[in-house]
Design an enzyme around this catalytic site. Structure first.
Site, mmCIF file in Angstrom:
data_model
loop_
_atom_site.group_PDB
_atom_site.id
_atom_site.type_symbol
_atom_site.label_atom_id
_atom_site.label_comp_id
_atom_site.label_asym_id
_atom_site.label_seq_id
_atom_site.Cartn_x
_atom_site.Cartn_y
_atom_site.Cartn_z
ATOM 1 N N HIS A 57 0.875 -1.179 0.000
ATOM 2 C CA HIS A 57 0.000 0.000 0.000
ATOM 3 C C HIS A 57 0.907 1.222 0.000
ATOM 4 C CE1 HIS A 57 -3.632 -2.350 1.275
ATOM 5 N NE2 HIS A 57 -2.723 -3.118 1.826
ATOM 6 N N HIS A 226 -2.783 -12.506 2.565
ATOM 7 C CA HIS A 226 -2.438 -12.604 3.998
ATOM 8 C C HIS A 226 -3.261 -13.610 4.801
ATOM 9 C CE1 HIS A 226 -5.826 -9.915 4.151
ATOM 10 N NE2 HIS A 226 -5.144 -8.840 3.809
ATOM 11 N N ASP A 296 2.373 -6.997 2.641
ATOM 12 C CA ASP A 296 1.265 -6.145 3.084
ATOM 13 C C ASP A 296 1.798 -4.880 3.760
ATOM 14 O OD1 ASP A 296 -1.262 -5.170 3.446
ATOM 15 O OD2 ASP A 296 -1.907 -6.696 4.879
HETATM 16 O O1 DOR Z 1 -3.895 -4.216 8.124
HETATM 17 C C1 DOR Z 1 -4.367 -3.833 7.049
HETATM 18 N N1 DOR Z 1 -4.041 -2.636 6.533
HETATM 19 N N2 DOR Z 1 -5.273 -4.591 6.406
HETATM 20 C C2 DOR Z 1 -5.948 -4.132 5.345
HETATM 21 O O2 DOR Z 1 -6.735 -4.834 4.799
HETATM 22 C C3 DOR Z 1 -5.751 -2.757 4.857
HETATM 23 C C4 DOR Z 1 -4.425 -2.277 5.206
HETATM 24 C C5 DOR Z 1 -4.257 -0.793 4.997
HETATM 25 O O3 DOR Z 1 -4.517 -0.335 3.891
HETATM 26 O O4 DOR Z 1 -3.825 -0.096 5.917
HETATM 27 ZN ZN ZN Z 2 -3.142 -5.047 2.371
HETATM 28 ZN ZN ZN Z 3 -6.023 -6.984 3.282
#
Ligand code: DOR
Ligand code: ZN
Ligand code: ZN
Length: 428
Positions: A57, A226, A296
């Site tokens: 992200h 995940h 992630d």
């Molecule tokens: O822990 C997470 N953070 N899970 C998610 O699905 C979204 C992500 C985020 O974009 O911060």
């Molecule tokens: Zn994610």
């Molecule tokens: Zn996610």
């Protein structure tokens, strides 16, 4: 222009070879580099294919106070990654052609490494149009969408005539989360470890089962992001046996940390799905049943993380910690170079159809990371290139470190220093 990387140690074979790189591609291999050629001497260091992170992200556009394509890919390159696949939950979300093209423009300007994008879906009418721009997948958050809409998405994608795109899924059941969360909140407690009770293993297993049924019913390929519990892995294993086309991903935190870190690190260990207790969490013995490791990388600000457990956003920045942590596990004989290459180079390239990536082979892009397996370190978020200067791995001792990262033959990181480079869209 060609040059040679002399005396690289290839693993797991443990042989030294020299590699000829020409126009950003791996051209040929020789035992001994030719004399008079332009040479960089690797002096027997281990080399790996550049890492591919299929799940990041980078928050650009719209949330660039958390991260942007420059800081995010700086973190990536320090961590040995040469390709990242960015998630659609930016502002605007990558749900339309327009948003996809906007992100493409930003990444072409700011990304130091090669990149692809997962598309989001808020209205199925956009699917076909955005699919022409070649997202690596359509990402659906089952913790956020209604079941009927999820079915509509599968239906729409199954109607695409040519190659059907992959669907990536965040598997946690929306309804169950709502029930469990309300129940926990009613107790009026704020200690971080209760967050795990709001999203227990059953919420994940339920969503995984639903996703697998949809994949079977519509004959589509799915990728489960995940995965955090043994139960989910077992469900996926069984589905594979019945010929459902499914792949699975695990994060470094779900692999290496347990629920106790939520207590120890508070919100810095808050993530969705949450960390699990030892009984439920996946351990190294499950690696052979997992297809890829995705970080992630989900950066937030420390101020946001300092809110109470219910209000703080979930997510852990991982681009700079993942490779040192995994090399440490290799040094401890808990995993092998074969596992590492399969999980974070080869399989991500295969699953997301990145034809030039993931392997040190003739004709592939010269995406290479050189590692020093003896170099020791201590994880210190203050040193991160990421804007998110926190980590539940803070204070972890590591052994094994990327010391040089090369993207299509260009050195983009050397001993932690970053050099200029222009990343490319993976399907260009
Ligand atoms: O822990 C997470 N953070 N899970 C998610 O699905 C979204 C992500 C985020 O974009 O911060
Ligand atoms: Zn994610
Ligand atoms: Zn996610």
């Amino acid at each position: 222009m060609d040059f040679w990387l002399k005396d690289c140690k290839i693993v797991p074979e443990n042989i030294e070879i020299s590699i000829c790189i020409e126009d950003g591609k791996i051209r040929s291999f020789k035992k001994i580099a030719p004399r008079r050629a332009e040479i960089m001497n690797m002096k027997g260091s281990v080399i790996l294919p550049g890492l591919i992170d299929a799940h990041v992200h980078l928050r650009d556009p719209g949330l660039t106070y958390k991260e942007d394509f420059r800081t995010g890919t700086s973190a990536a390159v320090v961590g040995g990654f040469t390709t990242i696949l960015d998630m659609p939950n930016t502002i605007p979300p990558t749900n339309t052609r327009r948003a996809f093209l906007e992100k493409l423009k930003i990444a072409r300007k700011k990304s130091l490494i090669d990149f692809g994008f997962h598309a989001g879906v808020d209205n199925t009418i956009h699917i076909k149009k955005i699919n022409d721009l070649r997202p690596v997948s359509f990402k659906v958050y089952m913790d956020l969408v209604e079941e009927d809409f999820l079915t509509d998405i599968f239906k729409s994608i199954s109607k695409i005539d040519d190659d059907k795109p992959l669907i990536s899924l965040h598997c946690e059941d929306k309804k169950l989360i709502k029930n469990y969360t309300e129940k926990e909140k009613r107790k009026g407690r704020f200690n971080p470890e209760i967050y795990a009770n709001a999203r227990p293993p059953l919420t994940e297993a339920t969503a995984v089962s639903n996703a697998l049924s949809l994949a079977r019913d519509y004959g589509l390929n799915i990728h489960i992001c995940h995965v955090s519990t043994k139960e989910s892995i077992n469900l996926i294993k069984k589905a594979k046996k019945s010929n459902i086309n499914v792949t699975s991903e695990i994060t470094p935190h779900h692999l290496l940390l347990n629920l106790s870190y939520l207590k120890k690190c508070g919100n810095f260990a808050k993530t969705n799905p949450p960390l699990r207790d030892n009984e439920n969490k996946i351990d190294m013995s499950y690696l052979s049943n997992i297809d890829i490791i995705g970080t992630d990388h989900a950066p937030h600000t420390v101020t946001e993380k300092e809110k109470n457990i219910w209000d703080a956003p979930p997510g852990i920045p991982n681009l700079e910690t993942t490779l040192p942590l995994l090399l440490t596990e290799i040094n401890r004989h808990n995993m092998t170079f074969t596992d590492l290459k399969r999980l974070i180079c080869e399989n991500p390239a295969k699953i997301f159809n990145l034809k030039n990536k993931g392997f040190i082979k003739e004709g592939k892009d010269a995406d290479i990371v050189i590692v020093n397996m003896k170099k020791e370190g201590l994880i210190n978020p203050d040193d991160f290139k990421s804007k998110a200067k926190y980590s539940p791995f803070k204070g972890f001792k590591t052994k094994g470190m990327p010391i040089m990262t090369m993207v299509r033959g260009e050195i983009v990181m050397e001993e932690g220093e970053i050099l200029k480079n222009q990343g490319k869209f993976v399907y260009d």
